[in-house]
Design an enzyme around this catalytic site. Sequence first.
Site, mmCIF file in Angstrom:
data_model
loop_
_atom_site.group_PDB
_atom_site.id
_atom_site.type_symbol
_atom_site.label_atom_id
_atom_site.label_comp_id
_atom_site.label_asym_id
_atom_site.label_seq_id
_atom_site.Cartn_x
_atom_site.Cartn_y
_atom_site.Cartn_z
ATOM 1 N N TRP A 357 3.139 2.555 20.908
ATOM 2 C CA TRP A 357 3.345 1.867 19.624
ATOM 3 C C TRP A 357 2.050 1.840 18.825
ATOM 4 O O TRP A 357 2.042 1.553 17.636
ATOM 5 C CB TRP A 357 3.877 0.446 19.844
ATOM 6 C CG TRP A 357 2.846 -0.541 20.365
ATOM 7 C CD1 TRP A 357 2.124 -0.428 21.514
ATOM 8 C CD2 TRP A 357 2.426 -1.775 19.752
ATOM 9 N NE1 TRP A 357 1.287 -1.510 21.675
ATOM 10 C CE2 TRP A 357 1.447 -2.355 20.613
ATOM 11 C CE3 TRP A 357 2.769 -2.443 18.587
ATOM 12 C CZ2 TRP A 357 0.822 -3.568 20.322
ATOM 13 C CZ3 TRP A 357 2.148 -3.660 18.304
ATOM 14 C CH2 TRP A 357 1.186 -4.205 19.163
ATOM 15 N N ASP A 358 0.929 2.159 19.481
ATOM 16 C CA ASP A 358 -0.370 2.201 18.814
ATOM 17 C C ASP A 358 -0.287 3.046 17.540
ATOM 18 O O ASP A 358 -0.928 2.748 16.535
ATOM 19 C CB ASP A 358 -1.420 2.871 19.717
ATOM 20 C CG ASP A 358 -1.576 2.200 21.069
ATOM 21 O OD1 ASP A 358 -0.596 1.622 21.561
ATOM 22 O OD2 ASP A 358 -2.673 2.278 21.640
ATOM 23 N N GLU A 488 0.144 -8.601 27.088
ATOM 24 C CA GLU A 488 0.674 -8.147 28.382
ATOM 25 C C GLU A 488 0.217 -9.040 29.530
ATOM 26 O O GLU A 488 0.560 -8.783 30.680
ATOM 27 C CB GLU A 488 0.261 -6.694 28.639
ATOM 28 C CG GLU A 488 0.935 -5.723 27.689
ATOM 29 C CD GLU A 488 0.475 -4.279 27.856
ATOM 30 O OE1 GLU A 488 -0.568 -4.059 28.494
ATOM 31 O OE2 GLU A 488 1.152 -3.376 27.327
ATOM 32 N N LYS A 601 -4.257 -11.433 26.044
ATOM 33 C CA LYS A 601 -4.943 -10.144 26.093
ATOM 34 C C LYS A 601 -5.322 -9.647 24.697
ATOM 35 O O LYS A 601 -6.401 -9.129 24.474
ATOM 36 C CB LYS A 601 -4.035 -9.128 26.788
ATOM 37 C CG LYS A 601 -4.644 -7.753 26.962
ATOM 38 C CD LYS A 601 -3.660 -6.800 27.644
ATOM 39 C CE LYS A 601 -4.271 -5.430 27.865
ATOM 40 N NZ LYS A 601 -3.312 -4.443 28.361
ATOM 41 N N GLN A 602 -4.395 -9.762 23.767
ATOM 42 C CA GLN A 602 -4.608 -9.212 22.418
ATOM 43 C C GLN A 602 -3.693 -9.969 21.461
ATOM 44 O O GLN A 602 -2.821 -10.706 21.905
ATOM 45 C CB GLN A 602 -4.281 -7.722 22.409
ATOM 46 C CG GLN A 602 -2.810 -7.399 22.608
ATOM 47 C CD GLN A 602 -2.578 -5.991 23.120
ATOM 48 O OE1 GLN A 602 -2.624 -5.742 24.316
ATOM 49 N NE2 GLN A 602 -2.310 -5.068 22.214
HETATM 50 C C1 BGC Z 1 -2.316 -2.465 25.333
HETATM 51 C C2 BGC Z 1 -1.096 -1.924 24.619
HETATM 52 C C3 BGC Z 1 -1.371 -0.499 24.204
HETATM 53 C C4 BGC Z 1 -1.832 0.361 25.371
HETATM 54 C C5 BGC Z 1 -2.268 1.753 24.944
HETATM 55 C C6 BGC Z 1 -2.669 -1.541 26.499
HETATM 56 O O1 BGC Z 1 -3.809 -2.013 27.140
HETATM 57 O O2 BGC Z 1 -2.060 -3.763 25.822
HETATM 58 O O3 BGC Z 1 -0.808 -2.720 23.486
HETATM 59 O O4 BGC Z 1 -0.212 0.050 23.645
HETATM 60 O O5 BGC Z 1 -2.938 -0.243 26.002
HETATM 61 O O6 BGC Z 1 -3.343 1.681 24.052
#
Ligand code: BGC
Length: 770
Positions: A357-358, A488, A601-602
């Site tokens: 989804w990035d 996550e 996490k984000q």
């Molecule tokens: C992030 C995800 C991301 C993935 C790839 C993960 O660490 O939590 O949001 O899509 O890395 O960059």
Amino acid sequence: MNEYIKHFDWNIVEEGFDPANNRVSESLFSLGNGRMGGRGNFEEKYSGDSLLGNYVAGVYYPDKTRVGWWKNGYPEYFAKVLNAANWLGIHVQVDGEELDLATAKVANFKRDLNMKEGFLKRTFEATLPSGKQVAVTSTRFLSIVDDEGGAIRYEVKALNFSGDIKFTAFVDGDIENEDSNYDEKFWAEVAKENTAGEAYLVNETLKTGFHVATGMKWAITLNGETQTPAIEVASKEKYVENSAVVAVKEGDVATVFKYITNISSENHPKTELVSKAKAYLAMVSDKGFEQMLAEQAEAWAKKWEFSDILIEGDTKAQQGIRFNIFNMNQTYTGEDARLNIGPKGFTGEKYGGVTYWDTEAYCVPFYLMTADPHVVKNLLIYRHNHLEKAIENAAKLGFKDGAALYPMVTMNGEECHNEWEITFEEIHRNGAIAFAIYNYIRHTGDDQYLADYGFEVLLGITRFWTQRVNWSVGLNKYVMLGVTGPNEFDNNVDNNWYTSYIATWCMEYTTRAVEILKEKYADRYEALVAKNNFKEEEEISKWSDIREKMYLGYDEERGVFIQADGFFNKEQILVKDMDPAQLPIVHHWSWDRILRSNFIKQADVLQGIYLFEERFSTEEIKRNYDFYEPRTVHESSLSPCIHSILAGKIGDEERAYEFYLRTSRLDLDDYNADTRDGLHITSMAGTWMAVVEGFAGKRVYDDGMLRLAPFIPKEWGAYEFNITHQGALLQVRVTEGEVTIKNVSDVALTVAVYDQEVTVAGKNEITVQK
Ligand code: BGC
């Protein structure tokens, strides 16, 4: 942090050779041209620690899944963009003694990536165990003009001896992925040709059957004079080499020019790969290295004209942003709708070069504003091409009637992620894909896209959400159970605010798309209704019922949206009160402890606020930011940029700058101690967003108007960026208290600057005071 890269405006420079940093440098000095790329490995032999890496866009292998306990619905394989043939190789022997930087004494070592002109230069002096000394300068690039290959110029000067230098130029296709799940090799040889002066190897990927012809053609000069030494050819399985000996006197410079190509069956019929490779090498070797390099510089100058950000008075920040822009442009050129952007691009194996989804959430905004609209359109079409697979993917999980669940991770539209809490639950990705369509249209005005491709994708996604919610008799609301939000570090939660919010937004936008289609593209709409068996009245009324009665958690006491049910049952601890030795928690804590903690996490709630900012008051944004940011550990590279933008929005300029630095130099200064695995390509787009959206306050809301409200970090004297919007191309310059907008196109544009609407006529400029 590991800050050994020297600060320059246009160059990434490493001085001195420290084998401990080699893998990090190999990532940082990667080269790419959209069709292929590779790490900053050495041409000569290196027996020390290294991750050899060369990748060809779109060429992947379905590596059999490895999990401890199989669960129904898991994908059979994890797709990997393969580590492909090594084309760099030029081994050097001095009177029979191998040049190897792991065994030689190395002095004046320097790697220098010239981002302005798009090439990598490496210089060093080496003393071999025998005491013989050479000075080496290698210059190489992957061409963005003749984009099926590149060239190397490798110069060796005899510093203190007269004798024989033997050069061996080769293509080695006997390559293994370091992350192969079962230690298997993924390539088989199909054919090879090896003659004096040029050699070709055709390899095939097992299972997927891609063919790639890797070819080389080489020439040698001595002190600038062309040489014609006897050339020996040798081959073995998946390997071809040419070698030649040049007699040198002390002070002589022997130079190898090696032209290389990768011709892939993705772009040419399998039967023609070798002839295409020959034609390519004949063409570029005729042109010659110097000419190719001059054309490369010119082509990069054009790219920079459109996408550069200039920062005055802060070299560290300047270098950071250019490094990010350079890598975005090395990774994806937007010419091929079958390609996408892997989180590590062509710079490492981790994340396998696959699509996340990035792309929609982070890369689309960057390309929307710095590239021609067809670039983002191709990224959107990529998902349209995968719609059928997304419907199959949802069907495997029990959804029906055209519901589409796009994969978390994919190469060809099939899911290949296999952690249940992500594969089945991190479904917010569907929302980002829908949002990207909306984002494209509000920036370009191209609503024809809905008729041609977009509506079907929106419909599939919205149908999925409609079936994914259920009615809760307890709450008297629709709820969404068992999801993982962008955070996550919290899995299998109910009612993740972000996911539920974007789900209802999808219903709203798909409804709007129906109105647009009926009004402007009625015939096409009718065809789409029939093709997709769309029951307009029934489906839309279901969507509006869900929108009206969706449960979206709100905490009255704190005045914030609730990330997910149960969030306030967690012990509330702030990151600032943590023992720094425990960070990053992902390395120091058990997974169980992470899941029970309140650490984020984000951006999660804040990701939603970022996307739908215009729907929230500044006070609401501030309350949510002040609550969630202090609990966020930013252990995804995608995190700091969103926080930088929101900090800018609520007027916290210092924090905005701090987050900016963290994103822009994430890889250069190895913030997360993981640059060795490859660069964080997708989050690099976020760095650009941090400047343009965070500092310059660029927004486009629902009305499609471009808005700017710039401030300037106190560390900077001025900054400039370009922006394309609705066909106009603007150059924006921000200094303390003032913004100047120069319209370099012929299209007049009305822009809201600090909420004051100004029209900038074509080929005109205006200045607005803060
Ligand atoms: C992030 C995800 C991301 C993935 C790839 C993960 O660490 O939590 O949001 O899509 O890395 O960059």
